[in-house]
Design an enzyme around this catalytic site. Structure first.
Site, PDB file in Angstrom:
ATOM      1  N   GLY A  10       5.078 -13.435  -6.057  1.00  0.00           N
ATOM      2  CA  GLY A  10       5.398 -13.671  -4.653  1.00  0.00           C
ATOM      3  C   GLY A  10       5.216 -12.391  -3.867  1.00  0.00           C
ATOM      4  O   GLY A  10       5.004 -11.307  -4.432  1.00  0.00           O
ATOM      5  N   SER A  65       5.909  -9.064  -1.556  1.00  0.00           N
ATOM      6  CA  SER A  65       6.919  -8.012  -1.587  1.00  0.00           C
ATOM      7  C   SER A  65       8.083  -8.423  -0.697  1.00  0.00           C
ATOM      8  O   SER A  65       7.893  -8.866   0.435  1.00  0.00           O
ATOM      9  CB  SER A  65       6.315  -6.698  -1.075  1.00  0.00           C
ATOM     10  OG  SER A  65       7.288  -5.681  -1.029  1.00  0.00           O
ATOM     11  N   GLY A  66       9.301  -8.319  -1.222  1.00  0.00           N
ATOM     12  CA  GLY A  66      10.476  -8.706  -0.452  1.00  0.00           C
ATOM     13  C   GLY A  66      10.858 -10.161  -0.576  1.00  0.00           C
ATOM     14  O   GLY A  66      11.843 -10.598   0.039  1.00  0.00           O
ATOM     15  N   GLY A 101      12.032 -11.634  -3.189  1.00  0.00           N
ATOM     16  CA  GLY A 101      13.245 -11.780  -3.995  1.00  0.00           C
ATOM     17  C   GLY A 101      13.002 -11.850  -5.487  1.00  0.00           C
ATOM     18  O   GLY A 101      13.896 -12.235  -6.250  1.00  0.00           O
ATOM     19  N   LYS A 102      11.817 -11.452  -5.936  1.00  0.00           N
ATOM     20  CA  LYS A 102      11.475 -11.525  -7.372  1.00  0.00           C
ATOM     21  C   LYS A 102      12.419 -10.678  -8.220  1.00  0.00           C
ATOM     22  O   LYS A 102      12.971 -11.155  -9.220  1.00  0.00           O
ATOM     23  CB  LYS A 102      10.025 -11.065  -7.594  1.00  0.00           C
ATOM     24  CG  LYS A 102       8.981 -11.877  -6.862  1.00  0.00           C
ATOM     25  CD  LYS A 102       7.573 -11.368  -7.137  1.00  0.00           C
ATOM     26  CE  LYS A 102       7.341  -9.944  -6.685  1.00  0.00           C
ATOM     27  NZ  LYS A 102       7.534  -9.755  -5.206  1.00  0.00           N
ATOM     28  N   SER A 142       1.475  -9.661  -8.271  1.00  0.00           N
ATOM     29  CA  SER A 142       0.313 -10.281  -8.934  1.00  0.00           C
ATOM     30  C   SER A 142      -0.427 -11.218  -7.972  1.00  0.00           C
ATOM     31  O   SER A 142      -0.391 -12.436  -8.147  1.00  0.00           O
ATOM     32  CB  SER A 142       0.733 -11.009 -10.219  1.00  0.00           C
ATOM     33  OG  SER A 142       1.860 -11.821 -10.048  1.00  0.00           O
TER      34      SER A 142
END
Length: 204
Positions: free
Chosen positions: A34, A36-37, A39-40, A108
């Site tokens: 997902g 950046s930011g 929530g991964k 990714s």
């Protein structure tokens, strides 16, 4: 003739199945992708804690953490991003063989790279989890101040701004972090793992 012509795989006596039997759970790779930011990292940290409390052996690979060591020689060009994910895929494959549930938190951005990692594993052991959050939502959070820097031109090739992100076409799970809390996201993933038989309700 390359160096690989002289390399022979050395099998172990202890197999992956031995380790799975000892752990009493399977070892899928949970691939969180997902923007950046989105929530991964937050999700994987919370999920790792929940799995540990159940007695499930897992290990978390985080994008920023890996770039402090294993991949500290890589930048953010398309070629370096590809190599970054290739290396992580190989590490995830080793952890899969070790019998651990692997949690990976990497932007990714390219579908081909994610598919290449999937091809390293047997059967359905690659679980793609799309951590969905709109660009506006990620920018509003901007926990590291990266979007602000990208908008100001201080960071080049930033995913979602001047570099592409290819959304998963058919991920195993979608966690919408603009609609679901961290706790709800973790519960959804745990229920999926139980339903698929990767872990049992009473793993501990």
């Amino acid at each position: 003739m390359t160096a690989t012509n002289h390399i022979v795989w050395h099998d172990s006596i202890v197999t992956k199945q031995h380790r799975l039997d000892q752990n009493n759970h399977h070892s899928p790779v949970l691939w969180f992708t997902g923007l950046s930011g989105s929530g991964k990292s937050t999700l994987t940290v919370a999920l790792e804690k929940a799995l540990h409390e159940r007695g499930v052996r897992s290990y978390r690979l985080d994008g920023d953490n890996i770039r402090h060591g294993l991949n500290n020689n890589l930048g953010f060009s398309p070629e370096d991003r590809k190599e970054n994910i290739r290396r992580i895929g190989e590490v995830a494959k080793l952890l899969n063989d070790a019998g651990l549930i692997t949690l990976t938190a990497f932007i990714s951005p390219y579908k081909e790279d994610r598919d290449n990692v999937r091809s390293l594993l047997n059967g359905q052991e690659f679980i793609e989890i799309y951590v969905k959050c709109s660009l506006d939502g990620c920018e509003a959070r901007d926990p590291k101040g990266l979007y602000q820097k990208a908008r100001a031109g201080e960071i080049k090739g930033f995913t979602g701004i001047d570099a592409p992100y290819e959304e998963p076409e058919s991920p195993e799970l979608i966690i919408d972090t603009e609609q679901q809390s961290v706790e709800e996201g973790v519960a959804t993933i745990l229920q999926f793992l139980e339903k698929q038989g990767w872990i049992t309700r009473n793993s501990y």
